[in-house]
Scaffold this motif. Sequence first.
Motif, PDB file in Angstrom:
ATOM      1  N   ARG A 192      -3.021  27.580  45.373  1.00 37.21           N
ATOM      2  CA  ARG A 192      -2.780  27.753  44.003  1.00 37.21           C
ATOM      3  C   ARG A 192      -1.708  28.473  43.329  1.00 37.21           C
ATOM      4  O   ARG A 192      -0.975  28.133  41.938  1.00 37.21           O
ATOM      5  CB  ARG A 192      -3.880  28.495  43.582  1.00 37.21           C
ATOM      6  N   LEU A 193      -0.613  29.014  43.933  1.00 33.14           N
ATOM      7  CA  LEU A 193       0.380  29.728  43.439  1.00 33.14           C
ATOM      8  C   LEU A 193       1.851  28.839  43.201  1.00 33.14           C
ATOM      9  O   LEU A 193       1.404  27.572  43.655  1.00 33.14           O
ATOM     10  CB  LEU A 193       1.189  30.777  44.634  1.00 33.14           C
ATOM     11  N   PRO A 194       2.319  29.408  42.146  1.00 34.69           N
ATOM     12  CA  PRO A 194       3.408  27.774  41.595  1.00 34.69           C
ATOM     13  C   PRO A 194       4.349  27.393  42.916  1.00 34.69           C
ATOM     14  O   PRO A 194       4.366  28.149  43.539  1.00 34.69           O
ATOM     15  CB  PRO A 194       4.173  29.045  40.827  1.00 34.69           C
ATOM     16  N   ASP A 195       4.543  25.883  42.387  1.00 35.08           N
ATOM     17  CA  ASP A 195       5.552  25.411  43.451  1.00 35.08           C
ATOM     18  C   ASP A 195       5.308  24.860  44.427  1.00 35.08           C
ATOM     19  O   ASP A 195       5.866  24.400  45.049  1.00 35.08           O
ATOM     20  CB  ASP A 195       7.103  25.290  42.742  1.00 35.08           C
ATOM     21  N   VAL A 196       3.836  25.032  44.538  1.00 38.44           N
ATOM     22  CA  VAL A 196       2.950  24.654  45.698  1.00 38.44           C
ATOM     23  C   VAL A 196       3.159  22.645  45.645  1.00 38.44           C
ATOM     24  O   VAL A 196       3.216  22.580  46.972  1.00 38.44           O
ATOM     25  CB  VAL A 196       2.454  25.341  46.773  1.00 38.44           C
ATOM     26  N   VAL A 197       2.666  22.607  45.313  1.00 34.38           N
ATOM     27  CA  VAL A 197       1.930  21.510  44.426  1.00 34.38           C
ATOM     28  C   VAL A 197       3.841  20.755  43.936  1.00 34.38           C
ATOM     29  O   VAL A 197       3.173  20.770  42.736  1.00 34.38           O
ATOM     30  CB  VAL A 197       0.735  21.189  44.703  1.00 34.38           C
ATOM     31  N   LYS A 198       4.570  19.586  44.584  1.00 35.96           N
ATOM     32  CA  LYS A 198       5.260  19.068  43.613  1.00 35.96           C
ATOM     33  C   LYS A 198       4.423  17.608  42.824  1.00 35.96           C
ATOM     34  O   LYS A 198       4.601  16.991  43.907  1.00 35.96           O
ATOM     35  CB  LYS A 198       7.228  19.215  43.974  1.00 35.96           C
ATOM     36  N   THR A 199       5.187  17.069  41.632  1.00 36.36           N
ATOM     37  CA  THR A 199       5.022  15.815  41.765  1.00 36.36           C
ATOM     38  C   THR A 199       6.529  15.128  41.770  1.00 36.36           C
ATOM     39  O   THR A 199       7.400  15.437  40.841  1.00 36.36           O
ATOM     40  CB  THR A 199       4.271  15.596  40.386  1.00 36.36           C
ATOM     41  N   GLU A 200       6.505  14.085  42.681  1.00 38.78           N
ATOM     42  CA  GLU A 200       8.105  13.255  42.307  1.00 38.78           C
ATOM     43  C   GLU A 200       7.882  12.283  41.246  1.00 38.78           C
ATOM     44  O   GLU A 200       6.534  11.168  41.637  1.00 38.78           O
ATOM     45  CB  GLU A 200       7.940  12.762  43.854  1.00 38.78           C
ATOM     46  N   TYR A 201       8.803  11.775  40.260  1.00 44.35           N
ATOM     47  CA  TYR A 201       8.233  11.286  39.187  1.00 44.35           C
ATOM     48  C   TYR A 201       9.317   9.982  39.548  1.00 44.35           C
ATOM     49  O   TYR A 201      10.449  10.358  40.189  1.00 44.35           O
ATOM     50  CB  TYR A 201       9.155  11.472  37.705  1.00 44.35           C
ATOM     51  N   GLU A 202       8.661   8.392  39.721  1.00 53.79           N
ATOM     52  CA  GLU A 202       8.989   7.428  39.495  1.00 53.79           C
ATOM     53  C   GLU A 202       9.869   7.104  39.021  1.00 53.79           C
ATOM     54  O   GLU A 202       9.727   7.626  37.422  1.00 53.79           O
ATOM     55  CB  GLU A 202       7.971   6.422  39.826  1.00 53.79           C
ATOM     56  N   THR A 203      10.991   6.193  39.491  1.00 59.80           N
ATOM     57  CA  THR A 203      10.653   5.091  38.021  1.00 59.80           C
ATOM     58  C   THR A 203      11.059   4.311  38.259  1.00 59.80           C
ATOM     59  O   THR A 203      10.524   3.530  39.123  1.00 59.80           O
ATOM     60  CB  THR A 203      12.968   5.749  38.432  1.00 59.80           C
ATOM     61  N   LEU A 204      11.001   3.229  36.783  1.00 59.30           N
ATOM     62  CA  LEU A 204      11.101   1.569  36.275  1.00 59.30           C
ATOM     63  C   LEU A 204      11.922   1.178  37.641  1.00 59.30           C
ATOM     64  O   LEU A 204      12.477   0.812  36.839  1.00 59.30           O
ATOM     65  CB  LEU A 204      10.444   1.976  35.031  1.00 59.30           C
ATOM     66  N   ASP A 205      10.812   0.077  38.281  1.00 58.37           N
ATOM     67  CA  ASP A 205      10.954  -1.411  38.686  1.00 58.37           C
ATOM     68  C   ASP A 205      11.168  -1.704  37.792  1.00 58.37           C
ATOM     69  O   ASP A 205      10.154  -2.477  36.925  1.00 58.37           O
ATOM     70  CB  ASP A 205      10.429  -1.380  39.348  1.00 58.37           C
ATOM     71  N   GLU A 206      12.751  -2.929  37.077  1.00 56.83           N
ATOM     72  CA  GLU A 206      12.601  -3.714  36.414  1.00 56.83           C
ATOM     73  C   GLU A 206      12.163  -5.037  36.986  1.00 56.83           C
ATOM     74  O   GLU A 206      11.504  -5.654  36.375  1.00 56.83           O
ATOM     75  CB  GLU A 206      13.957  -4.249  35.800  1.00 56.83           C
ATOM     76  N   ALA A 207      12.280  -5.436  37.932  1.00 60.97           N
ATOM     77  CA  ALA A 207      11.205  -6.517  37.867  1.00 60.97           C
ATOM     78  C   ALA A 207      10.032  -6.633  38.488  1.00 60.97           C
ATOM     79  O   ALA A 207       9.096  -7.064  37.903  1.00 60.97           O
ATOM     80  CB  ALA A 207      11.753  -6.789  40.313  1.00 60.97           C
ATOM     81  N   GLU A 208       9.430  -4.892  38.490  1.00 62.75           N
ATOM     82  CA  GLU A 208       8.442  -4.867  38.533  1.00 62.75           C
ATOM     83  C   GLU A 208       7.251  -5.054  36.784  1.00 62.75           C
ATOM     84  O   GLU A 208       6.628  -5.288  36.261  1.00 62.75           O
ATOM     85  CB  GLU A 208       7.923  -2.876  38.767  1.00 62.75           C
ATOM     86  N   TRP A 209       7.997  -4.523  36.172  1.00 66.22           N
ATOM     87  CA  TRP A 209       7.825  -4.178  34.558  1.00 66.22           C
ATOM     88  C   TRP A 209       8.317  -6.108  33.987  1.00 66.22           C
ATOM     89  O   TRP A 209       7.061  -5.735  33.420  1.00 66.22           O
ATOM     90  CB  TRP A 209       9.457  -4.208  34.201  1.00 66.22           C
ATOM     91  N   GLU A 210       9.337  -6.671  34.462  1.00 71.28           N
ATOM     92  CA  GLU A 210       9.320  -8.337  34.167  1.00 71.28           C
ATOM     93  C   GLU A 210       7.983  -8.928  34.370  1.00 71.28           C
ATOM     94  O   GLU A 210       6.825  -9.959  33.654  1.00 71.28           O
ATOM     95  CB  GLU A 210       9.787  -8.975  34.534  1.00 71.28           C
ATOM     96  N   THR A 211       7.229  -8.398  35.725  1.00 71.76           N
ATOM     97  CA  THR A 211       5.628  -9.291  35.481  1.00 71.76           C
ATOM     98  C   THR A 211       5.027  -8.588  35.677  1.00 71.76           C
ATOM     99  O   THR A 211       3.804  -9.204  34.525  1.00 71.76           O
ATOM    100  CB  THR A 211       5.233  -8.529  37.310  1.00 71.76           C
ATOM    101  N   ILE A 212       4.780  -6.890  34.807  1.00 73.71           N
ATOM    102  CA  ILE A 212       3.269  -6.372  33.508  1.00 73.71           C
ATOM    103  C   ILE A 212       3.857  -7.270  32.090  1.00 73.71           C
ATOM    104  O   ILE A 212       2.722  -7.374  31.836  1.00 73.71           O
ATOM    105  CB  ILE A 212       4.262  -4.732  33.749  1.00 73.71           C
ATOM    106  N   TYR A 213       4.680  -7.826  32.091  1.00 67.25           N
ATOM    107  CA  TYR A 213       5.328  -8.274  30.300  1.00 67.25           C
ATOM    108  C   TYR A 213       4.946  -8.763  30.493  1.00 67.25           C
ATOM    109  O   TYR A 213       4.134  -9.339  29.637  1.00 67.25           O
ATOM    110  CB  TYR A 213       6.963  -7.699  30.180  1.00 67.25           C
ATOM    111  N   ALA A 214       4.778 -10.516  31.609  1.00 64.88           N
ATOM    112  CA  ALA A 214       4.426 -11.497  31.619  1.00 64.88           C
ATOM    113  C   ALA A 214       2.764 -11.707  31.591  1.00 64.88           C
ATOM    114  O   ALA A 214       2.332 -12.364  30.961  1.00 64.88           O
ATOM    115  CB  ALA A 214       4.904 -12.124  32.575  1.00 64.88           C
TER     116      ALA A 214
END
Length: 291
Positions: A112-134
């Motif tokens: 429960r103490l600070p910084d034990v669990v860290k979140t790695e943020y993804e970057t948006l994959d443009e190929a993935e976005w094209e599929t989503i937008y379609a």
Amino acid sequence: MIKSMTGFGKAEFEVNNKKFTIEIKSLNSKQIDINTRTPALYREKDIVIRKALSEKLERGKVDFNIYVENLGDESNSKINEPILKGYFNHLSQISSDLGLPVDHTTLQASMRLPDVVKTEYETLDEAEWETIYANILSALNDINDFRATEGQALQADIVGNVKAINQLLTDIEPFEKLRIEALKVRLADNLESLKLNGNVDENRFEQELIFYLEKLDINEEKVRLANHCEYFFETANQNGSSGKKLGFISQEIGREINTIGSKANNSEIQRIVVQMKDHLERVKEQLLNVL
């Protein structure tokens, strides 16, 4: 053709070990009112999403949602092992100094103490976005098909009521001559009852009668009402957004009906006017949901 503002569209697909569900729901509104709910990773595309929604849907209160389910074993949340071990060793030493047991509760406290669990943020994959937008565009096509189907039912009801108003307009004709004759007789009888001993100028009486009847003439209102109904039918059959225009035409129809009612001076015509107003109220109620 009339389209409804009420609709629902959905698209489901998988890409990059993720299952996506896109849902679009719209209800009636005077303007376009868009509410989007998307995961943080895709919020940079919010403007693009809103632009597509406003162009395709034009009007309505629109709720847009993207749901994402991770199908893989990986998670964005990682345990920072060196920091966790440091916390655990430090707490264990303190517990030993205090004569307290070192067990699983020590590990729980460390987690429960600070910084034990860290979140790695993804970057948006443009190929993935094209599929989503379609698939967003596919869901928009679905909701537009839904709106068109709903619009067919709306059109049948709305046009049916305007046709009923148009038919009632012809039902007025038989009573027009009767009311004029009744009015002449009533005025003549009133003059007779005054016992003016023949001191009535017949020519002047006819002139005044004509002037009075002209004020009660509803022919002009009938012609305008018939024209408004015809214009309504033409507009309802046009492609594109016509809800506001049909609303304006219905206001003009109501204005002519009210004028006919105020000039009627006949109980039968008044009854017909009441029926016209009933049909017009149904039209106005349904037009609130027309695109």
